[in-house]
Motif scaffolding. Structure first.
Motif, mmCIF file in Angstrom:
data_model
loop_
_atom_site.group_PDB
_atom_site.id
_atom_site.type_symbol
_atom_site.label_atom_id
_atom_site.label_comp_id
_atom_site.label_asym_id
_atom_site.label_seq_id
_atom_site.Cartn_x
_atom_site.Cartn_y
_atom_site.Cartn_z
ATOM 1 N N GLY A 61 0.733 -1.124 0.069
ATOM 2 C CA GLY A 61 -0.223 0.015 0.167
ATOM 3 C C GLY A 61 0.826 1.265 0.015
ATOM 4 N N GLU A 62 1.831 1.236 0.621
ATOM 5 C CA GLU A 62 2.763 2.429 0.483
ATOM 6 C C GLU A 62 3.227 2.841 -0.775
ATOM 7 O OE1 GLU A 62 3.221 -0.281 2.705
ATOM 8 O OE2 GLU A 62 3.076 0.706 4.488
ATOM 9 N N THR A 63 3.604 1.701 -1.563
ATOM 10 C CA THR A 63 3.790 2.043 -2.973
ATOM 11 C C THR A 63 2.550 2.878 -3.574
ATOM 12 O OG1 THR A 63 5.235 0.124 -2.907
ATOM 13 C CG2 THR A 63 4.812 1.313 -5.232
ATOM 14 N N GLU A 64 1.562 2.217 -3.470
ATOM 15 C CA GLU A 64 0.400 3.016 -4.078
ATOM 16 C C GLU A 64 0.129 4.375 -3.386
ATOM 17 O OE1 GLU A 64 -3.134 0.665 -3.485
ATOM 18 O OE2 GLU A 64 -2.214 -1.035 -4.432
ATOM 19 N N PHE A 68 0.210 7.774 -5.668
ATOM 20 C CA PHE A 68 -0.938 8.714 -5.659
ATOM 21 C C PHE A 68 -0.068 10.156 -5.197
ATOM 22 C CE2 PHE A 68 -4.208 10.971 -3.070
ATOM 23 C CZ PHE A 68 -5.181 10.920 -4.281
ATOM 24 N N ALA A 69 0.776 10.103 -4.246
ATOM 25 C CA ALA A 69 1.142 11.536 -3.926
ATOM 26 C C ALA A 69 1.970 12.159 -4.957
ATOM 27 C CB ALA A 69 2.025 11.272 -2.668
ATOM 28 N N LEU A 70 2.751 11.303 -5.746
ATOM 29 C CA LEU A 70 3.426 11.953 -7.103
ATOM 30 C C LEU A 70 2.382 12.454 -7.805
ATOM 31 C CD1 LEU A 70 6.241 12.069 -8.313
ATOM 32 C CD2 LEU A 70 5.832 9.887 -9.211
ATOM 33 N N ALA A 72 -0.457 13.514 -7.546
ATOM 34 C CA ALA A 72 -0.962 14.921 -6.928
ATOM 35 C C ALA A 72 0.120 16.049 -6.854
ATOM 36 C CB ALA A 72 -1.231 14.568 -5.581
ATOM 37 N N ALA A 73 1.116 15.439 -6.765
ATOM 38 C CA ALA A 73 2.248 16.655 -6.876
ATOM 39 C C ALA A 73 2.442 17.350 -8.252
ATOM 40 C CB ALA A 73 3.666 16.196 -6.296
ATOM 41 N N ILE A 74 2.537 16.223 -9.216
ATOM 42 C CA ILE A 74 2.697 16.505 -10.566
ATOM 43 C C ILE A 74 1.637 17.586 -11.158
ATOM 44 C CG2 ILE A 74 2.616 15.679 -12.820
ATOM 45 C CD1 ILE A 74 4.369 13.582 -12.017
ATOM 46 N N GLY A 75 0.177 17.046 -10.669
ATOM 47 C CA GLY A 75 -0.943 17.850 -10.982
ATOM 48 C C GLY A 75 -1.060 19.457 -10.324
ATOM 49 N N ALA A 76 -0.505 19.085 -8.934
ATOM 50 C CA ALA A 76 -0.375 20.584 -8.393
ATOM 51 C C ALA A 76 0.740 21.652 -9.149
ATOM 52 C CB ALA A 76 0.075 20.503 -6.948
ATOM 53 N N GLY A 77 1.739 20.698 -9.583
ATOM 54 C CA GLY A 77 2.813 21.545 -10.354
ATOM 55 C C GLY A 77 2.408 22.298 -11.597
ATOM 56 N N VAL A 78 1.561 21.413 -12.180
ATOM 57 C CA VAL A 78 1.085 21.848 -13.671
ATOM 58 C C VAL A 78 0.147 23.041 -13.457
ATOM 59 C CG1 VAL A 78 -0.410 21.143 -15.503
ATOM 60 C CG2 VAL A 78 1.519 19.565 -14.995
#
Length: 95
Positions: A61-64, A68-70, A72-78
């Motif tokens: 689950g940590e990998t998922e 998911f956090a990655l 979200a971070a890419i989306g926030a960056g865009v």
């Protein structure tokens, strides 16, 4: 060494530091909404078969959560880049 090479090296090191420990943990107990939804579906309809199977089976689950956090971070960056671009364009257009 140029600054751009240092930045790329540091980013690669950050990715390695984040991914390697998560790949080494095999039986993690952390789960998200997908696992809970799967349990509810199994209770309501035990004969239900999913339409698709996962392409890649992640170790835990940590990998998922990392993915998911990655995402979200890419989306926030865009989104931040888009707002910054439009605000900057408006600011310099008025000057």
């Amino acid at each position: 060494m140029k600054n751009s090479k240092k930045v790329i090296l540091i980013l690669i090191l950050c990715v390695i530091i984040a991914v390697v420990p998560l790949m080494m943990i095999k039986d993690s107990e952390f789960g998200g909404a997908d696992g809970q939804a799967e349990e509810v579906i199994a209770e309501l309809n035990p004969d239900y078969e999913p339409w698709f199977d996962p392409i890649i089976e992640l170790p835990g689950g940590e990998t998922e959560s990392l993915l998911f956090a990655l995402q979200a971070a890419i989306g926030a960056g865009v989104i931040g880049l888009g707002f910054g671009y439009f605000i900057g364009r408006k600011k310099y257009k008025q000057a």
